[in-house]
Design an enzyme around this catalytic site. Structure first.
Site, short mmCIF file in Angstrom:
data_model
loop_
_atom_site.label_atom_id
_atom_site.label_comp_id
_atom_site.label_asym_id
_atom_site.label_seq_id
_atom_site.Cartn_x
_atom_site.Cartn_y
_atom_site.Cartn_z
N CYS A 132 -4.87 4.61 -3.94
CA CYS A 132 -4.44 3.59 -2.97
C CYS A 132 -5.63 2.69 -2.63
O CYS A 132 -6.74 2.91 -3.08
CB CYS A 132 -3.87 4.25 -1.72
SG CYS A 132 -5.13 5.09 -0.72
N ARG B 218 2.85 -7.88 1.22
CA ARG B 218 3.45 -7.16 0.10
C ARG B 218 4.74 -7.88 -0.30
O ARG B 218 5.57 -8.20 0.55
CB ARG B 218 3.75 -5.72 0.49
CG ARG B 218 4.23 -4.84 -0.64
CD ARG B 218 4.48 -3.42 -0.15
NE ARG B 218 3.25 -2.78 0.30
CZ ARG B 218 3.22 -1.81 1.22
NH1 ARG B 218 4.33 -1.38 1.79
NH2 ARG B 218 2.06 -1.28 1.57
N CYS C 55 -6.01 8.62 3.01
CA CYS C 55 -5.44 9.29 4.19
C CYS C 55 -4.26 10.13 3.72
O CYS C 55 -3.85 10.04 2.55
CB CYS C 55 -5.01 8.25 5.24
SG CYS C 55 -3.45 7.44 4.85
N ARG D 289 12.88 -0.19 1.27
CA ARG D 289 11.80 -1.04 0.76
C ARG D 289 12.06 -1.40 -0.71
O ARG D 289 13.17 -1.25 -1.20
CB ARG D 289 10.47 -0.33 0.96
CG ARG D 289 10.17 -0.05 2.44
CD ARG D 289 8.75 0.45 2.65
NE ARG D 289 8.44 0.64 4.06
CZ ARG D 289 7.23 1.00 4.51
NH1 ARG D 289 6.24 1.19 3.66
NH2 ARG D 289 7.01 1.17 5.80
N LYS E 19 10.67 4.53 7.36
CA LYS E 19 10.82 3.83 6.09
C LYS E 19 11.72 4.60 5.13
O LYS E 19 11.90 5.82 5.26
CB LYS E 19 9.46 3.60 5.46
CG LYS E 19 8.67 4.86 5.15
CD LYS E 19 7.27 4.51 4.70
CE LYS E 19 6.40 5.75 4.56
NZ LYS E 19 5.00 5.42 4.23
N LYS F 225 12.69 4.80 0.82
CA LYS F 225 12.27 4.37 -0.51
C LYS F 225 13.27 4.85 -1.56
O LYS F 225 13.75 5.98 -1.49
CB LYS F 225 10.87 4.91 -0.84
CG LYS F 225 9.79 4.39 0.10
CD LYS F 225 8.41 4.92 -0.27
CE LYS F 225 7.35 4.36 0.65
NZ LYS F 225 5.99 4.84 0.29
N CYS G 152 0.35 7.16 -0.17
CA CYS G 152 0.83 5.96 -0.89
C CYS G 152 0.75 6.12 -2.40
O CYS G 152 1.58 5.59 -3.12
CB CYS G 152 0.05 4.74 -0.44
SG CYS G 152 0.38 4.26 1.27
N CYS H 97 -7.53 -1.05 4.75
CA CYS H 97 -6.45 -0.24 5.33
C CYS H 97 -6.88 0.39 6.65
O CYS H 97 -7.90 1.08 6.72
CB CYS H 97 -6.03 0.86 4.35
SG CYS H 97 -4.70 1.90 5.01
#
Length: 1471
Positions: free
Chosen positions: A1321, A966, A1366, A1035, A1100, A1102, A1370, A1327
């Site tokens: 996603c 990414r 899932c 990120r 994470k 964002k 995302c 994935c």
């Protein structure tokens, strides 16, 4: 030495046009003819570059690849070995800006091997042409970023040469390109296949693209236009040729001389055409013959060749200067034959091939024409006199006098025992290959195999009862002394004499006598020398070490200490020692004869005695034979005293004897070696330069060792008693996500603490047959999908089910118990209840059916319990200990702390881990498990192809591992050259496609491990990177794409970049690992993360920046959101600050939930990055590091309280945030179509379904966008909804861009409002977290749902529908109006009620639905929405007002009243 004129001219151009020059040297004692030119230019020229020498025998291709630049040039005098080694790398070199200049004498046989593997191949036959073509090649390679091979003749013919001044060369390289073949104002054009006879110029456009030249005074042409090539030309060939033409025209402008791909002379109505490839002195005209001389050998457009060959021709003869060509057909002959196939059969001439000699005369040509007409077309002809064939090179390679210092020592020590397996003396009999390491290793292996056969034959003869006693004694003594150099030789001689005189007949005698040369025990050596066996490290060392053979390797490093920085850092032979030591079973020594003669003797003797591979690194610093020995002595002393060349010995066999394997023979030690020793805990007290160890600790070292040995002996005794008294326990587990594996490992550790002899394995690693032999077995399994066993237990379950059907009780000996893990609420409907813990329950019943005895009832771990599965586990585990009779044992040992991400981060050396080592491991396509947690910080996820996972498991091979990369691209803004690089990376390193993500950046899938580093380097080459695109850091910062407000977007974009750069991790690990920017040893210890610290963030983080009224970034779904506040004057005043948004959820775990951000105040643009920093710091210090599922900022805020958290942020800021200011959002979908900004530039928002850039029927996204990027002068803006804005298009470029968009159908927006508002996603197949399809399935589902919308008049109404594979969210499904979250293949949770512009969370409406249920649920809902909605009412708002679902007011209430309202409530949810 005198340098040929052509060679000097090419060397000069190569130096002045390149950033890096790699000069391949000939075999010693010869020196490179190019080197003297470079040496002079270094002193005289203002241009500065890097000149690297590649010794003969090295791998020049790898040097080129490691030293990529804006333009890299390679120079060499052609040699078959150099060319062969280049071929291996041409696939990679061909797409780089590289020029390969190869000088030839009189034969093109070797260099033509390269022709088909490179885009461009130029041939120069004069010094002037070589000069001009060198300039053309540099321009072409730099502009087109493709490799160019330039072959030129380096004869010493006297001729005039006009060179371009140095000050004109750089502007020429950097100047803008011309279009191919434009008209010339002077009236002189460079026609492709002929010469210009006209003098009045080209009149108008008719003569622009002439093919056969200008045939009249008015410049009219006969050939077809360049832009109208015949169908024979492939698009790739046309594109390459146009590139050549453009560069040739640019070069013509500079040199004022024509550069033609091929020249034609002779009659236009000739009967015979002779095509010449090579150098010839023949210039005469011959009646009825056309001569075509080629200078461009690749590409050759067939149409150009056809137009050059008159239609009257009946015979074409292709002469190529390839005296040593070994195959039937020559390369250009095949090109000509192929081109002529495009003529009608009746017009095709006879085509013959021939060899072109050096000297051609008119009689030669006339004789040839007469001879050709009478011979078979398949006969190879000859034109001119051929050079006499060169005598085979059988001279012994020259060995520099200094190297004799070591070879004399070897001869002195081992005398007649010495066998140098790649000795130069073998060349006369074996050829040049005799000195190569590979040949030597094969030779040694063959000798050792023969000696093993000799030993076997001797032992066979010893079994003969009638054997003479004296001979029996000799043979027996030899077997015992066969490894003794002196005894084995003398005994062997006696045995041979006895066997030759014996009257005994036995088949072994003949075999022994045939192998008599193997009686003496030899000291076998392979020597790696710069003179005659260069680069042993890369070509033979690994094979020698891995072979395990008893072979000794002496590697000479001649790089002087004072010149250490000028050498290629990738060819450091001194690092071979570290590599060999890490192998673990190799003797390694580092010696220097001019420093310690005694240490050299000791090292060589120990290497000879060691039974296995030995590597001796020998230092001999000299640059030429003329260097006096005193200089060698001085350089050696400097290197050893400075620690650059440490003297040491490493003998692994000593460790087995309880001795220290490492002996340091010099006072200083290299930092790299120190690091190795520290890792191995060998001699660390001696090599530490800092006084960290107190003297008393060192003095008591012996006591510590004794105590350690005593404890180890006691532990061994206890283990022995335990194994005698306690029953063995086998723990078997099946786990997908790792939870069951952790439980099983903890169970095994606790069993060992109770004295049980315990082993642990996966279910699939055992067979029923081996299980039947076990006594006590504990099973731990989780649940996957719809009650399916986890991936690493499915094979066992299949075997178990098959055995249970047979009815045989094959497990009577086994005593077992099962602990099952699942979620009782995962399948909430009564008819699905049996899926709860189904694998564990099935396992328990099948084992009982097969005769196994249950010792404890099955334990059921339920994620819905207060402590999750721990609640059931705490009940089950004591039952197991009681059944095994160890429940009364008191465990005093502390349980080992489980390794978590926090441990991995802290121990990683600021994100280094062992990633670099893992990349070098070619035995697996994966990285170490701990490293896969660290690579996320580098923007990389390890994945595998789940579509073929079971198939590969059945084949017994590891999963098809690949990696997702990414890119970090703040604000989602991408330049055209960056887009082209991403497109190329997808083709060269990835799966051929790439994806625009919901973080407005690029994502590549299918990148295999060996392509990771090149891919990231390619990304970095266009000033992008992947650092912090993933991981527990901030990120990619995203911002709104607002085409109509150019100034505001620029301000917001710059703000996004500023925040991103301010929060980027400061570790140098990224540049070390991926970009080869290795720091000086020890600098890793200086790494510091002032913001993140060594533990980084708990989870994470964002950040998004939104510009009202469009919330296209879903600002409330981010940990930190900035909402732009614009004044009445249109100027950016600042931002409202929202914190605590986040999407991730775990199915069934009510401690996890989505949350929308809460606004805490207002800040100015200048304050923004500092506000972000303080929000991160509070999260860093207060986030939950014990449970990653509850580690996001949203949980920290809800735990601390919003006001408390805000107060902590303001405390760190030192001021209070201003009150939030008014704003309005009204949508979060992209504004598709054309827009004109306030600056007058145009923008087009393009729909790309789910962000996948690929060519598909009716939508050539990848090809079309590549073509747009080639001409686009503005930017591309990626959106968080996975679409693309082609922005900043000027009025001049608008028609061209519109034409391309139309051509590739990229301007098609005739989609339903539902499809335009959808997002998904990636999910399957790459994935690793996916539970169900997403990107591949959502378009199919929309096909069916949009029919409902169209039937109810809602085709153009936007309904935000999102899908993820899932619950991690995302694609931000939890703020969509309708969403589907994967639970198992084909099964999803269905959510309703989200806000149209992302302001409100949705809620679970149905916990488990498949496609029929989705369609059945939506059909009446959509119909009712069409009939009953209020003006302007959005679908999400309607579902709440109509009573389908209750409104979610905050994240903590997300589960409240889930399952629908009133009559729409799901029965199972109510239950």
């Amino acid at each position: 030495m005198s340098v040929e004129l052509a060679l000097s001219a090419v060397a000069r151009i190569a130096y002045l046009t390149s950033d890096v020059v790699v000069d391949s040297h000939p075999a010693l004692p010869s020196i490179s003819a190019f080197a003297s030119v470079y040496s002079n230019l270094t002193k005289a020229s203002r241009h500065r570059n890097t000149v690297l020498s590649a010794p003969f025998g090295s791998d020049p291709g790898s040097s080129i690849l490691r030293n990529q630049s804006a333009l890299t040039s390679f120079t060499t005098e052609s040699h078959s070995q150099v060319v062969t080694r280049l071929v291996l790398h041409l696939a990679e070199i061909s797409v780089l800006p590289v020029v390969l200049h190869l000088a030839v004498k009189d034969d093109l046989s070797d260099v033509l091997l390269l022709r088909s593997a490179v885009p461009y191949f130029l041939l120069s036959t004069t010094a002037q042409q070589a000069h001009d073509n060198a300039l053309l090649a540099a321009r072409l390679a730099r502009q087109k970023r493709k490799a160019v091979v330039h072959v030129f003749y380096s004869s010493k013919d006297a001729e005039l040469l006009e060179e371009i001044p140095e000050d004109k060369i750089l502007p020429f390289l950097l100047a803008a390109s011309h279009l191919a073949s434009p008209s010339s104002s002077s009236g002189h054009v460079t026609p492709l296949n002929g010469h210009a006879n006209g003098h009045n110029g080209v009149n108008g456009t008719n003569g622009v693209n002439g093919v056969n030249g200008v045939n009249g005074a008015n410049g009219h042409t006969n050939g077809k236009a360049l832009n109208g090539l015949v169908a024979a030309d492939e698009d790739t060939t046309v594109a390459l040729f146009k590139g050549y033409e453009s560069a040739a025209l640019d070069t013509l402008t500079l040199v004022k001389r024509s550069l033609r791909p091929f020249t034609t002379r002779g009659a236009s109505d000739a009967q015979t055409t002779i095509i010449l490839v090579g150098k010839t002195n023949f210039t005469a005209e011959v009646d009825n013959v056309t001569f075509i001389s080629l200078s461009l050998l690749n590409p050759i457009p067939p149409s150009r060749l056809l137009n050059a060959i008159p239609e009257t021709v009946t015979r074409v003869i292709v002469f190529e200067q390839v005296q040593r060509w070994t195959t039937k057909w020559t390369p250009i002959y095949l090109e000509v034959v192929s081109a002529l196939q495009h003529r009608h059969a009746e017009q095709r001439p006879i085509v013959q091939s021939g060899i072109l000699g050096e000297h051609v005369s008119l009689p030669d040509v006339l004789k040839l024409i007469q001879h050709a007409s009478t011979t078979s077309p398949s006969t190879r002809l000859t034109l001119g006199s051929s050079p006499s064939p060169a005598a085979p090179l059988t001279n012994t390679p020259h060995v520099p006098k200094h190297e004799a210092a070591y070879t004399k020592i070897l001869s002195h020590l081992f005398n007649e025992r010495l066998d140098i397996a790649n000795s130069p003396s073998l060349v006369p009999s074996q050829g040049d290959i005799a000195t190569s390491p590979e040949f030597a290793l094969g030779r040694v292996r063959g000798q050792l195999d023969q000696r093993a056969q000799l030993v076997a034959a001797v032992q066979e003869l010893l079994q003969e009862p009638s054997l003479d006693k004296e001979l029996h004694s000799l043979l027996g003594k030899w077997v015992l002394a066969k490894d003794d150099g002196a005894k084995s030789r003398s005994l062997g001689a006696s045995i041979i004499s006895a066997l030759e005189s014996t009257k005994l007949t036995h088949p072994a005698i003949a075999r022994i006598l045939s192998l008599r040369s193997q009686f003496p025990a030899l000291s076998r050596w392979i020597i790696g020398s710069d003179a005659w066996s260069y680069d042993l490290g890369s070509s033979g060392l690994h094979h020698a070490i891995a072979s395990g053979l008893n072979i000794n390797i002496l590697i000479l490093d001649t790089l002087p200490y004072s010149a250490r920085n000028s050498g290629d850092p990738h060819r450091r032979k001194r690092d071979v020692g570290l590599y060999a030591m890490n192998h673990g079973d190799t003797f390694v020594a580092s010696v220097a004869v001019f420093s310690s003669y005694a240490q050299v003797l000791q090292s060589l003797l120990e290497a000879d005695r060691y039974n296995g591979p030995s590597v001796v690194l020998a230092y001999l610093p000299y640059q030429s034979e003329d260097v006096p020995a005193l200089n060698v002595l001085k350089e050696t002393k400097l290197a050893v005293d400075a620690g650059y060349w440490p003297l040491y010995r490493w003998d692994p066999s000593k460790e087995k004897r309880g001795e220290e394997p490492f002996s340091l023979d010099s006072d200083a030690v290299k930092n790299d070696l120190k690091a190795f020793l520290d890792r191995q805990n060998h001699l660390s007290q001696l090599v530490r330069s800092t006084p960290q160890i107190a003297s008393e600790i060192v003095s008591s070292l012996g006591e510590n060792v004794k105590e350690a040995r005593k404890n180890r002996a006691q532990q061994s005794y206890n283990d022995l008693l335990n194994s005698l008294d306690a029953p063995p326990l086998l723990v078997l587990y099946a786990s997908d996500g790792g939870a069951a594996e952790k439980k099983a490992k903890r169970l095994a550790n606790r069993a060992k603490a109770r004295g049980l002899s315990t082993t642990i394995a996966t279910l699939d690693s055992v067979t029923l047959e081996s299980l039947a032999e076990e006594e006590h077995v504990a099973f731990v399994t989780s649940t996957a999908g719809q009650g399916e066993p986890p991936q690493n237990g499915r094979k066992f379950f299949k075997s178990l089910n098959a055995a249970a059907l047979s009815g045989e009780q094959i497990l009577k000996k086994v005593h077992y118990t099962v602990f099952a893990m699942g979620d009782s609420h995962y399948w909430p409907r009564p008819e699905d209840a049996h899926y709860y813990n189904k694998p564990g329950k099935d396992l328990d019943s099948r084992l009982e059916k097969l005769g196994a005895q249950r010792v404890a009832d099955i334990g059921l771990g339920d994620d819905q319990d207060a402590d999750g599965s721990e609640t059931g586990y705490k009940v089950w585990e004591p039952l197991l200990w009681k059944a095994l009779g160890v429940d009364s044992i008191e465990v005093t040992e502390a349980e080992p702390e489980p390794i978590t991400n926090e441990h991995i981060k802290a121990a990683s050396g600021y994100l280094r881990g062992t990633i670099a080592e893992g990349l070098q491991d070619t035995t697996t396509g994966a990285l170490a498990v701990s490293d896969t947690q660290l690579t996320k910080f580098h923007g990389i996820y390890q994945q595998d192809d789940r579509d073929i996972r079971e198939e590969r498991e059945a084949q017994g091979v590891e999963p098809a591992y690949s990696f997702m990369i990414r890119v970090r691209m703040p604000g989602g803004v991408c330049k055209p050259d960056q887009w082209l690089q991403m497109d190329q990376i997808a083709d060269e390193h990835g799966s051929g496609t790439f994806k625009i993500t919901t973080r407005a950046t690029f994502q590549f899938h299918g990148v295999i491990k060996r392509h990771l580093k090149p891919a990231i380097q390619d990304i970095n080459r266009v000033l992008l990177d992947t650092l912090a695109a993933c991981g527990d850091v901030n990120r990619n910062v995203i911002c709104s794409s607002i085409p109509t407000m150019s100034k505001l977007h620029r301000q917001v974009f710059e703000f996004s970049k500023e925040v991103s750069e301010f929060l980027i991790p400061r570790t140098s690990a990224y540049h070390e690992i991926w970009l080869d920017k290795k720091l000086v040893a020890g600098d890793a210890l200086k790494d510091k993360e002032p913001l993140y610290g060594e533990f980084y963030l708990p989870r994470k983080f964002k950040i998004a920046v939104a510009v009202p009224p469009t919330n296209d970034v879903d600002v409330f779904a981010n940990d930190l959101g900035f909402i732009a506040i614009v004044g009445k004057d249109g100027e950016l005043q600042g931002f409202n600050v929202a914190i605590g948004g986040g999407m991730g959820v775990t199915h069934g775990n009510k401690k996890t939930y989505p949350r929308t951000g809460s606004i805490i105040g207002f800040c100015t643009p200048e304050q923004g990055k500092h506000v972000a920093e303080k929000v991160i710091i509070v999260q860093r210090d207060n986030g939950n590091r014990a449970d990653r599922k509850n580690a996001r900022l949203k949980y920290t805020i809800d735990r601390m309280g919003l006001d408390v958290y805000k107060a902590e942020v303001e405390k760190l800021l030192g001021y209070v945030l201003e009150p939030a200011r008014p704003y309005t959002f009204d949508r979060n979908v992209d504004d598709f179509g054309w827009h004109t900004g306030e600056d007058g530039k145009h923008h087009f928002m393009m729909f790309i379904e789910n962000g996948r850039i690929q060519d598909e029927p009716g939508r050539d996204y990848k090809t079309g966008l590549r073509e747009v990027a080639k001409v686009h002068k503005g930017n591309f803006r990626l959106t968080a909804n996975q679409h693309l804005l082609v922005s900043d298009i000027t009025d001049e470029n608008l028609p061209q861009i519109k034409s391309l968009l139309s051509k590739y159908k990229l301007d098609n927006l005739a989609y339903s409002g539902l499809r335009l508002s959808s997002s998904a996603c990636v999910a399957f197949p790459t994935c690793g977290l996916a539970m169900a399809e997403s990107e591949r399935y959502l378009p199919v589902l929309i096909d069916k749902v949009e029919k409902m919308c169209e039937a109810n008049g809602l085709r153009n109404d936007a309904i935000v529908m999102r899908m993820t594979g899932c619950p991690n969210g995302c694609a931000r499904p939890y703020v969509a109006e309708v969403a589907f979250v994967g639970k198992a293949p084909g099964t999803y949770s269905m959510l309703l009620g989200g806000g149209y512009y992302g302001q409100r969370l949705n809620k679970i409406y149905r916990e488990s639905v498949s496609e029929p249920e989705i369609l059945a649920t939506l059909a009446p809902m959509i119909k009712r929405y069409a009939l009953e909605r209020l003006d302007g009412e959005r679908f999400g708002d309607f579902t709440i007002r109509a009573g389908y679902i209750s409104q979610t007011t905050e994240g903590k209430e997300w589960y409240d009243r889930m399952g629908g309202e009133g009559q729409y409530r799901e029965i199972a949810a109510a239950a």
